[in-house]
Structures are given as C-alpha cells and as structure tokens.
Scaffold this motif. Structure first.
Motif, PDB file in Angstrom:
ATOM      1  N   UNK A 189       1.356  -1.069   0.202  1.00 12.88           N
ATOM      2  CA  UNK A 189      -0.261   0.015   0.173  1.00 12.88           C
ATOM      3  C   UNK A 189       1.311   1.098  -0.299  1.00 12.88           C
ATOM      4  N   UNK A 190       0.655   2.069  -0.003  1.00 14.11           N
ATOM      5  CA  UNK A 190       0.943   3.615  -0.157  1.00 14.11           C
ATOM      6  C   UNK A 190       0.594   4.425   0.812  1.00 14.11           C
ATOM      7  N   UNK A 191       1.754   4.550   1.636  1.00 13.59           N
ATOM      8  CA  UNK A 191       1.855   4.725   3.271  1.00 13.59           C
ATOM      9  C   UNK A 191       2.290   6.623   2.265  1.00 13.59           C
ATOM     10  N   UNK A 192       1.677   7.816   2.587  1.00 18.72           N
ATOM     11  CA  UNK A 192       2.166   9.357   2.645  1.00 18.72           C
ATOM     12  C   UNK A 192       3.046   9.457   3.480  1.00 18.72           C
ATOM     13  N   UNK A 193       3.822  10.036   3.816  1.00 19.87           N
ATOM     14  CA  UNK A 193       5.109  10.488   4.499  1.00 19.87           C
ATOM     15  C   UNK A 193       4.107  11.653   5.080  1.00 19.87           C
ATOM     16  N   UNK A 194       3.487  11.864   5.374  1.00 25.05           N
ATOM     17  CA  UNK A 194       2.653  13.165   6.011  1.00 25.05           C
ATOM     18  C   UNK A 194       1.912  12.550   6.958  1.00 25.05           C
ATOM     19  N   UNK A 195       2.768  13.050   8.533  1.00 28.87           N
ATOM     20  CA  UNK A 195       2.055  12.415   9.791  1.00 28.87           C
ATOM     21  C   UNK A 195       0.782  11.887   9.760  1.00 28.87           C
ATOM     22  N   UNK A 196      -0.025  12.721   9.750  1.00 29.13           N
ATOM     23  CA  UNK A 196      -2.024  12.915   9.038  1.00 29.13           C
ATOM     24  C   UNK A 196      -2.326  11.732   8.245  1.00 29.13           C
TER      25      UNK A 196
ATOM     26  N   UNK B   2      16.913   9.054  21.766  1.00 31.88           N
ATOM     27  CA  UNK B   2      16.176   9.547  21.284  1.00 31.88           C
ATOM     28  C   UNK B   2      16.391   8.632  20.122  1.00 31.88           C
ATOM     29  N   UNK B   3      14.568   8.616  19.542  1.00 28.18           N
ATOM     30  CA  UNK B   3      14.894   8.098  17.791  1.00 28.18           C
ATOM     31  C   UNK B   3      15.708   8.826  16.697  1.00 28.18           C
ATOM     32  N   UNK B   4      16.682   8.457  16.070  1.00 28.99           N
ATOM     33  CA  UNK B   4      16.795   9.142  14.809  1.00 28.99           C
ATOM     34  C   UNK B   4      15.490   9.840  13.796  1.00 28.99           C
ATOM     35  N   UNK B   5      14.553   8.871  13.609  1.00 26.78           N
ATOM     36  CA  UNK B   5      13.636   9.500  12.753  1.00 26.78           C
ATOM     37  C   UNK B   5      12.055  10.363  13.456  1.00 26.78           C
ATOM     38  N   UNK B   6      11.603  10.567  13.101  1.00 27.09           N
ATOM     39  CA  UNK B   6      10.514  10.212  13.612  1.00 27.09           C
ATOM     40  C   UNK B   6       9.119   9.524  12.908  1.00 27.09           C
ATOM     41  N   UNK B   7       8.313   9.855  13.874  1.00 27.18           N
ATOM     42  CA  UNK B   7       7.671   8.588  13.602  1.00 27.18           C
ATOM     43  C   UNK B   7       6.729   8.317  13.499  1.00 27.18           C
ATOM     44  N   UNK B   8       5.237   7.255  13.745  1.00 26.88           N
ATOM     45  CA  UNK B   8       4.071   7.370  13.384  1.00 26.88           C
ATOM     46  C   UNK B   8       3.282   5.988  14.133  1.00 26.88           C
ATOM     47  N   UNK B   9       3.054   5.996  15.189  1.00 27.81           N
ATOM     48  CA  UNK B   9       2.667   4.058  15.391  1.00 27.81           C
ATOM     49  C   UNK B   9       0.874   4.210  15.342  1.00 27.81           C
ATOM     50  N   UNK B  10       0.484   3.218  14.973  1.00 24.54           N
ATOM     51  CA  UNK B  10      -0.621   2.618  14.639  1.00 24.54           C
ATOM     52  C   UNK B  10      -1.138   1.732  14.400  1.00 24.54           C
ATOM     53  N   UNK B  18       5.349   1.119  13.767  1.00 27.00           N
ATOM     54  CA  UNK B  18       5.632   1.931  13.586  1.00 27.00           C
ATOM     55  C   UNK B  18       5.964   2.423  12.120  1.00 27.00           C
ATOM     56  N   UNK B  19       5.848   3.592  11.960  1.00 28.16           N
ATOM     57  CA  UNK B  19       6.546   4.362   9.932  1.00 28.16           C
ATOM     58  C   UNK B  19       6.956   5.213  10.650  1.00 28.16           C
ATOM     59  N   UNK B  20       7.998   5.236   9.679  1.00 28.33           N
ATOM     60  CA  UNK B  20       8.953   6.817   9.170  1.00 28.33           C
ATOM     61  C   UNK B  20       7.798   7.778   8.897  1.00 28.33           C
ATOM     62  N   UNK B  21       7.705   8.633   8.728  1.00 25.16           N
ATOM     63  CA  UNK B  21       6.746   9.919   8.601  1.00 25.16           C
ATOM     64  C   UNK B  21       8.417  11.361   8.128  1.00 25.16           C
TER      65      UNK B  21
END
Lengths: 241, 89
Positions: A189-196, B2-10, B18-21
């Motif tokens: 799947x395509x996961x955008x890099x924008x956090x939201x 801290x983490x080297x990259x910015x992540x979101x966790x879902x 966790x995926x880097x954003x």
C-alpha cells in the motif's frame, strides 16, 4: 478545465502533455459537481522522476502520468481511501484482491481465473486500484493506471477477500490471519510521508483487514490453481485454517 | 536518548506498527512491528529525550514491576533499536 471521476471523486487533473489526457479519457466527468481535489504535476517533479529512472528514457508525458497518480494517491486518505498495489477482480459480486511481490504471478493468476471462468470474472484493476470506503464498505476501483496490460474497468467492487499469491509446487489455499502477512500487506500500500495521512492510511488498512477474509494462495501457475482458489474462496470447498 | 527519525505508531490488525514520516520517510523506508511492551518503550523515545535509566524507571512504573525485573526486556529492546540504527544518543 478537464474534470475526471475516479473512485467516486471529482478530480481536476491538469496536464501539460497529451498522454495523460488520453490515458484518462474513459474517466472524463461532464457532470455538475465541482472538483473535490486538484492534481497538477510540476516540471520539477517530472525532472525528478526522470532522474529516478535515468537508465530508461521515458517520454515526459509518461513521467507526468506516473507523477500525477502518485500525487493523487497521496491525497486519498482525506477521502477515506488509499492506493493498493494488487490485482482486483470481481467474481459473483465479490471483490477479490491478489497481492504478491513483483514477478511472483498475480497477473498470471488473475488471467487464469479469467481463462477458466470467462465472463463471470471482471478485472477491476490489474495493478493499482484505489480502495475507498463508502458507508463503512471498502470498494476497489478501476482507474486509468492499471499496469502495462491496462486491465481495468471504470467500475467498483466491494472487497471481500485479500489473497497473497505465492509460488508453490503444489496448489493450496489457506485461510490466514492478516497479522500473519502484515509486513507483506504494508509493502503493497502507499503510505504517505505526511504524518496525518500516514496515520489515516493505517487506520483505513486496519479497517480493511478486519472486514475481509485473508488467504494465502500457493500456486503452480496452472488452471487447477485458479479452480482451487475459486472454489475455496467462493465457498464450495473446505479450507485449512 | 531519542529516535533518529520521526515515527507514527498505529495498530494494524491488533499489532502496533511504526512507520517513519515526514522527510525521514526517505531515510527509513521500512516499518517496525512492535509488541505491546516494545510500544511502551518506543513511545517514550518518540515523546521525549530520556536517559536509559529514566526509560527503565517509566517502563517499570507502567507495568507495576521493579526495575530489576524490567531491565532485561528494556535493555534488549533498546539494543535492537541501536543495532537497527534507530537511536540517537
């Protein structure tokens, strides 16, 4: 201004080159609804795309098309949608998605179903369908971007089954839990890099996986593989859990 | 730390992922599957700049166990992150 309708979204799709307009011709929209989103590829983006594929001299029009779809797909989570890399067919009203690593055979498997079951199988999008939720139901849509064979229809089907196609010497169809192939699914799947947008995409994926049955199809690229998969998924045979 | 990259966790299919954003998405292209305790540590690293001792202390408090009990799991997880190039110390 040329408007198009894809995944039930009215899109203002700008084009510098004819290629894109011709490619999307079947999806032209002449109705009264105004555009819900705009896609406009810049010259810089085309240049960057050209650099990424430096060894193959693609024409600018083709590069504009790739950029346009990517730009469109990055906005999809706003509309409860995302891009899925897989082949989706409609069979007896069920939407079945075949996912696989490149080269493993999802297109071949799709064509086997078509070969065996003829007109009862309709290929909605053979490569990169948009998945969009409507009233809680995930639909897979045909779009003008459907791989080099351009197997697609301007139609949608409710997704009911997600199948991982893997090569095997013996055919088998196994019912699995989504978490058993979570990495593989997320790679398709395509996961955008924008956090939201990324969070929204994962939320939508989670909902998709809880509404579909998930299978592994081990396939030796014979018609028997398609027959076994068809009969298992459409309910005429027992399956291993 | 801290983490080297910015992540979101879902959570996806019940598993925290966790995926880097942002721009970091280009630098770290993968995804990380976490278990529940890994998620606790990962979120601590996402949210703040704690020392390893502070992380251990918060983790132990979260689970209502002693730091001695928590230490092996916390250190093992931190080590995995370190080996994956994900920690900025």
């Amino acid at each position: 201004m040329a408007l198009y309708k894809m995944a039930d979204l009215v899109i203002d799709l700008k084009n510098e080159y004819d290629f894109l307009a011709k490619q999307c011709a079947e999806y032209r929209y002449e109705g009264d609804t105004s555009a819900e989103l705009t896609v406009c590829v810049t010259g810089e983006e085309i240049r960057r795309e050209r650099d990424l594929s430096a060894d193959i001299p693609y024409p600018a029009g083709y590069l504009e098309s790739i950029c346009a779809y990517r730009k469109l797909c990055l906005q999809l989570p706003r509309f409860d949608a995302f891009l899925l890399h897989g082949s989706v067919i409609s069979c007896d009203g069920k939407g079945i998605a075949f996912l696989a690593r490149s080269g493993v055979g999802k297109t071949t498997h799709t064509m086997l179903w078509k070969q065996v079951y003829g007109d009862t199988v309709s290929i909605i999008n053979g490569d990169k369908p948009i998945v969009r939720f409507s009233d809680g139901v995930p639909y897979a849509y045909g779009t003008p971007w459907a791989g080099k064979e351009n197997l697609q229809r301007n139609a949608r089907v409710p997704l009911t089954d997600i199948c991982f196609v893997e090569r095997g010497s013996e055919n088998a169809v196994l019912s699995i839990k989504a978490e058993d192939r979570l990495t593989a699914i997320m790679q398709q799947i395509l996961i955008p890099s924008d956090p939201m947008m990324a969070m929204k995409t994962l939320e939508l994926l989670d909902t998709l996986l809880s509404s579909c049955r998930v299978w592994v199809i081990r396939c030796n690229i014979s018609e028997d593989a398609a027959i076994l998969a068809h009969n298992t998924i459409l309910g005429e045979m027992n399956h291993e859990a | 730390m801290k983490l080297r990259y910015k992540f979101i966790v879902q959570k996806v299919s019940g598993k925290p992922v966790a995926v880097a954003v942002g721009q970091d998405n280009e630098k770290f292209n993968g995804m990380i599957k976490l278990n529940d305790s890994g998620e606790v540590i990962f979120r601590l690293l996402m949210d703040g700049d704690f020392t390893q001792e502070e992380i251990l202390s918060r983790f132990a408090a979260h689970y209502g166990v002693t730091e001695e009990t928590a230490k092996p799991s916390v250190l093992a997880f931190m080590d995995q992150l370190r080996r994956g190039g994900l920690l900025s110390e």
